[in-house]
Write an enzyme that holds these catalytic residues in place. Structure first.
Site, PDB file in Angstrom:
ATOM      1  N   PHE A 141       0.858  -1.184   0.000  1.00  0.00           N
ATOM      2  CA  PHE A 141       0.000   0.000   0.000  1.00  0.00           C
ATOM      3  C   PHE A 141       0.892   1.231   0.000  1.00  0.00           C
ATOM      4  O   PHE A 141       1.629   1.480   0.948  1.00  0.00           O
ATOM      5  CB  PHE A 141      -0.971   0.066   1.188  1.00  0.00           C
ATOM      6  CG  PHE A 141      -1.872   1.258   1.066  1.00  0.00           C
ATOM      7  CD1 PHE A 141      -3.018   1.203   0.293  1.00  0.00           C
ATOM      8  CD2 PHE A 141      -1.544   2.472   1.672  1.00  0.00           C
ATOM      9  CE1 PHE A 141      -3.830   2.328   0.116  1.00  0.00           C
ATOM     10  CE2 PHE A 141      -2.350   3.601   1.502  1.00  0.00           C
ATOM     11  CZ  PHE A 141      -3.489   3.516   0.730  1.00  0.00           C
ATOM     12  N   ASP A 226       9.306   2.933   2.280  1.00  0.00           N
ATOM     13  CA  ASP A 226       8.086   3.688   2.584  1.00  0.00           C
ATOM     14  C   ASP A 226       7.796   3.515   4.066  1.00  0.00           C
ATOM     15  O   ASP A 226       7.248   2.510   4.493  1.00  0.00           O
ATOM     16  CB  ASP A 226       6.911   3.191   1.727  1.00  0.00           C
ATOM     17  CG  ASP A 226       5.623   3.968   2.011  1.00  0.00           C
ATOM     18  OD1 ASP A 226       5.573   4.676   3.036  1.00  0.00           O
ATOM     19  OD2 ASP A 226       4.667   3.842   1.222  1.00  0.00           O
ATOM     20  N   LYS A 255       2.195  10.867   7.249  1.00  0.00           N
ATOM     21  CA  LYS A 255       1.331  10.613   8.414  1.00  0.00           C
ATOM     22  C   LYS A 255       1.778  11.343   9.689  1.00  0.00           C
ATOM     23  O   LYS A 255       1.504  12.523   9.816  1.00  0.00           O
ATOM     24  CB  LYS A 255       1.194   9.102   8.612  1.00  0.00           C
ATOM     25  CG  LYS A 255       0.401   8.481   7.450  1.00  0.00           C
ATOM     26  CD  LYS A 255      -0.313   7.206   7.795  1.00  0.00           C
ATOM     27  CE  LYS A 255      -1.347   6.884   6.733  1.00  0.00           C
ATOM     28  NZ  LYS A 255      -0.954   5.843   5.778  1.00  0.00           N
TER      29      LYS A 255
HETATM   30  C1  LIG Z   1      -1.045   5.941   4.299  1.00  0.00           C
HETATM   31  C2  LIG Z   1       0.071   5.425   3.498  1.00  0.00           C
HETATM   32  C3  LIG Z   1       0.414   5.991   2.261  1.00  0.00           C
HETATM   33  C4  LIG Z   1      -0.401   7.105   1.617  1.00  0.00           C
HETATM   34  O1  LIG Z   1      -0.471   8.246   2.396  1.00  0.00           O
HETATM   35  P1  LIG Z   1      -1.623   9.339   2.102  1.00  0.00           P
HETATM   36  O2  LIG Z   1      -1.270  10.469   3.012  1.00  0.00           O
HETATM   37  O3  LIG Z   1      -2.928   8.701   2.451  1.00  0.00           O
HETATM   38  O4  LIG Z   1      -1.539   9.683   0.669  1.00  0.00           O
HETATM   39  C5  LIG Z   1       1.509   5.490   1.588  1.00  0.00           C
HETATM   40  N1  LIG Z   1       2.235   4.484   2.098  1.00  0.00           N
HETATM   41  C6  LIG Z   1       1.946   3.911   3.279  1.00  0.00           C
HETATM   42  C7  LIG Z   1       2.808   2.810   3.795  1.00  0.00           C
HETATM   43  C8  LIG Z   1       0.846   4.346   4.011  1.00  0.00           C
HETATM   44  O5  LIG Z   1       0.530   3.757   5.156  1.00  0.00           O
END
Ligand SMILES: *Cc1c(COP(=O)(O)O)cnc(C)c1O
Length: 402
Positions: A141, A226, A255
């Site tokens: 994700f 990420d 986040k």
């Molecule tokens: C939430 C998330 C994203 C995307 O972040 P947004 O602020 O919702 O665009 C990307 N990678 C990971 C691992 C995430 O948990």
């Protein structure tokens, strides 16, 4: 005063149905607790998908935001502003990287990492024009843009949104061999979540990140971590990669970097990588704005002491010890690291959604993911007593289906 059911009625009629929220309308919050419009209190065990690691209404973060709100909120990057130097040097020091490129949402930071990796591939590695590929993982994700959903393996996330962006190879998560086999002369990067959050808090096998790091170095490929959800304290370390002593070439952050107040994201990398981006080649009107930087600076300051990281590690042990006792009692498996757990409920008992609803009825807000998994990630400020109470509510909720 309008009741929650009236408000939900309006929202369901007038907002797009791109989410399926639990039927609670939150009005205020402090620490790990939220209050709804009907005056009911709930323990927040989702923490805005780890955006609220430092708690709702964190005093240092809110103060920094309020101070900045009254002074200067936006300049655009056409000009410098006085919060930007501290943000770049602070986040650079926290990540151990030379340079920062600020954006707003996580998806934008992932897009940034993809663009930087491709450009690095052409200009530094010498890949033929338009041939760069990036290796990504099954069940990843990374966000919701058209390019990012192009390499999702979730049919809901991807289906119906083609044509898809080429240039990605998808391999099994947790297998270094699969990455090795996918590498060719055009490979510029491997994009990996050190722990897959949305997939259900999947922790890769021991040594995976270390071997991935070695492979990337040997093959002259960028390792992009990420850490949008796994980073900034959640797992008991500043970055989840630290559990294996691994330093990626690029960190992707978001986040919790915005302290639960404003969207703040960034990529961090050394100059030999991030230096490929020149004026006009990438940007964002709001990226790195004064309010975002002031909030980010407060978050970086909080992380500098290591206090939250230690707290997440300690409370994580308490959480996982108690959760393990539920295995066999309606729970199939428990995974996670630090104050972050994926709990697989026996699918013959109830769906994750049903368990989430039963938890809500008991005063705990958590969200299911992928069928029968419940994810627990409360704000790190949660008290040990509240944490154990939440697990008791989970045990009770599961027992109600047996
Ligand atoms: C939430 C998330 C994203 C995307 O972040 P947004 O602020 O919702 O665009 C990307 N990678 C990971 C691992 C995430 O948990």
């Amino acid at each position: 005063m309008t009741s929650s059911s009236e408000l939900i009625g309006v929202i369901e009629r007038r907002s797009a149905h791109n989410y399926h929220p639990l039927p609670v309308v939150i009005r205020e919050a402090q620490g790990a607790w939220v209050t709804d419009v009907d005056g009911r209190r709930f323990l927040d065990c989702l923490a805005g998908y780890s955006s609220l690691n430092f708690g709702h209404g964190n005093e240092k973060i809110v103060e920094a935001a309020q101070r900045q709100l009254a002074r200067l909120t936006l300049t655009s990057r056409a000009f410098y502003h006085d919060q930007f130097a501290e943000f770049c040097s602070g986040l650079g020091d926290l990540t151990g990287k030379d340079m920062i490129l600020p954006m707003n949402t996580g998806a934008e930071a992932v897009e940034t990492a993809i663009k930087v990796a491709r450009k690095w591939g052409y200009e530094v590695k010498g890949v033929e024009p338009d041939q760069a590929t990036i290796i990504v993982m099954e069940d990843n994700f990374h966000g919701r843009t058209t390019t990012i959903v192009s390499f999702s393996t979730d049919p809901d996330a991807r289906g119906g949104f083609g044509p898809y962006t080429p240039g990605f190879k998808i391999v099994k998560y947790g297998s270094v061999e699969a990455v090795r086999e996918a590498i060719d002369a055009n490979t510029v990067a491997v994009l990996v979540e050190p722990i897959q959050g949305e997939a259900g808090v999947l922790v890769p096998p021991d040594g995976y990140l270390t071997q991935l790091r070695e492979l990337c170095t040997a093959e002259n490929i960028l390792m992009i971590a990420d850490e949008i959800q796994s980073g900034l304290g959640r797992t008991g370390r500043t970055f989840a990669c630290e559990h294996e002593g691994v330093v990626p070439d690029m960190y992707v952050l978001g986040k919790a970097l915005g302290g639960g107040v404003v969207p703040v994201s960034a990529v961090a990398a050394n100059e030999d990588v991030l230096g490929v981006i020149k004026p006009g080649q990438h940007g964002s009107t709001f990226g790195g704005n004064p309010l975002a930087c002031a909030v980010g600076n407060a978050v970086i300051e909080i992380l500098r002491t290591g206090e939250f990281q230690e707290r997440a590690a300690r409370l994580g042990e308490v959480l996982h010890a108690r959760l393990r006792e539920l295995v066999g009692e309606g729970v199939v498996t428990v995974r996670g690291r630090g104050l972050w757990a994926g709990v697989d409920i026996d699918p013959s008992l109830a769906t994750g959604r049903q368990v989430s609803e039963a938890l809500m009825a008991r005063g705990v807000l958590a969200k299911d993911t992928h069928g029968s998994t419940i994810r627990l990630a409360p704000p790190i400020v949660i008290s040990e007593e509240d944490l154990l109470w939440a697990v008791e509510q989970l045990a009770d909720a599961i027992a109600s289906f047996r």
